[in-house]
Design an enzyme around this catalytic site. Structure first.
Site: not given
Ligand code: UDP
Length: 366
Positions: A74-75, A95, A130, A141, A184, A188, A214
């Site tokens: 999406t970026g 990713d 994911k 980690g 989503y 989160k 935002t």
């Protein structure tokens, strides 16, 4: 691939192979060997996205060495092109849902990789789940291995369709786990849970920001969210589509204010979630009228069905951020919208009419 992008990828490969220890050394006044670039190193995931790219800019301007990571679903690398010639910036095309490796020291990690619009969650639901679950695990980690402080981007969506208004951090939320937004919202919520677990069990330095709506330059015009949707419609001469009767509310924060709040939270010693957003609340119908006034468009407002589980109201209670971060938003909606409209007006005709994001097909079944 543009030349600038190719340069950055190339530099990234070189750095990957040699690693931190291979960087040139310099003898300081006291005769010790120190690395020539002794800047603090920050990893920003979702770097090519709307918020990620603004974070990269902010950390560069604060004197950090920034490692931006993004899988570019999406970026858009265009959001970072202005940094590709900068020696304090590296780009990793990766990713984060797969094992994350970065060479050398990492002092801070900001995990901002995720699709962020309800339309995107529907198109790439598994990726959405994911990146905030497996991706967060990988980055925690990494933070543990590197001794880094990590800030994760949570969301007002953890409150779901809220029964408490305005939303305070101690409200547990009203989320439908199996609804269209569940992929989503629940990811989160898992992100917050695993982040607290790494803090309490592994003593990792963690921070959690709950981000409310935002807006600002570099939002994707076709991502389906209300502000780019309305401005795009105004610019194309289309009617503005209000979902439901438009009585549902949102509270819109200008991106610079949000970035300032996040920066302060990262540098604070507060480990529990903090709301960052602008409490100025408006109904979606009134918001559509504001956009028509701003753009001078003389189209109509038309009504479309309200999507399932669309929250009826949303407004952050920012008392906690005011108290512990001495932060509150400074940019009014009128000012912020003017700047944002100015940005969207500079987009090419192709971008203005592009309906679909190019890369979704390749990822949609993963
Ligand atoms: N919305 C709308 N028209 C549009 C896009 C969105 O009326 O073309 C509404 C949507 O139903 C929601 C609000 O605007 O009530 C904000 O939607 P957005 O997708 O920006 O994000 P959300 O806050 O729901 O996650």
């Amino acid at each position: 691939m543009s030349n600038l992008f190719r340069m950055a990828v190339l530099r990234n490969e070189v750095t990957n192979k040699k690693g931190w220890n291979a960087r040139p050394l310099n003898i300081c006044n006291f005769g010790f060997l120190i690395p020539m670039n002794s800047k603090k190193r920050v990893l920003i995931t979702g770097a090519a996205g709307f918020l990620g790219s603004h974070l990269c800019d902010r950390f560069i301007s604060e004197g950090f060495h920034v490692m931006g990571m993004d899988n570019l679903i999406t970026g858009d690398k265009k959001n970072l092109e202005h940094l590709f010639g900068n020696e304090n910036f590296e780009f990793f095309h990766h990713d984060v849902s797969s094992f994350v490796h970065v060479p050398g020291d990492v002092h801070y990690i900001l995990h901002f990789a995720s699709p962020a619009s309800p339309i995107d969650y529907l198109k790439i639901p598994i990726q959405t789940l994911k990146v905030s679950s497996l991706g967060t695990h990988n980055l925690l980690g990494l933070a543990k291995a590197k001794g880094a402080r990590i800030l994760v981007a949570s969301t007002s969506e953890v409150y779901g369709d809220p029964l408490v208004h305005p939303q305070t951090e101690d409200y547990w939320g009203n989320v439908n786990p199996i609804g269209p937004r569940g992929v989503y919202d629940e990811a989160k919520r898992f992100m917050e849970a695993i982040t607290m677990a790494y803090h309490t069990y592994h003593k990792v330095e963690t921070r959690i920001v709950r981000i409310f709506n935002t807006y600002g330059p570099r939002m994707r015009l076709n991502d389906g969210r209300v502000l780019p949707a309305f401005i795009g419609q105004a610019l194309r001469g289309e009617d503005l589509t209000v979902f439901g009767d438009g009585a549902q509310t949102r509270s819109f924060c200008y991106v610079d204010d949000l970035i300032e709040g996040i920066y302060r939270l990262l540098m604070s010693d507060y480990v529990y979630p903090v709301n960052i957003g602008n409490p100025s609340e408006i109904s979606i119908l009134d918001f559509a009228s504001e956009i028509l006034k701003l753009t001078g468009a003389n189209q109509k407002i038309i009504f479309k069905p309200l999507p399932k589980d669309d929250p009826k109201q949303r407004q952050p209670d920012i008392s906690l951020a005011r108290k512990i971060l001495k932060w509150e938003p400074k940019v009014s909606r009128a000012e912020g919208l003017k700047i944002t409209y100015g940005y969207f007006k500079t987009l090419s005709r192709d971008e203005l009419y592009k309906r679909e994001h190019k890369d979704f097909e390749a990822f949609s079944k993963k």
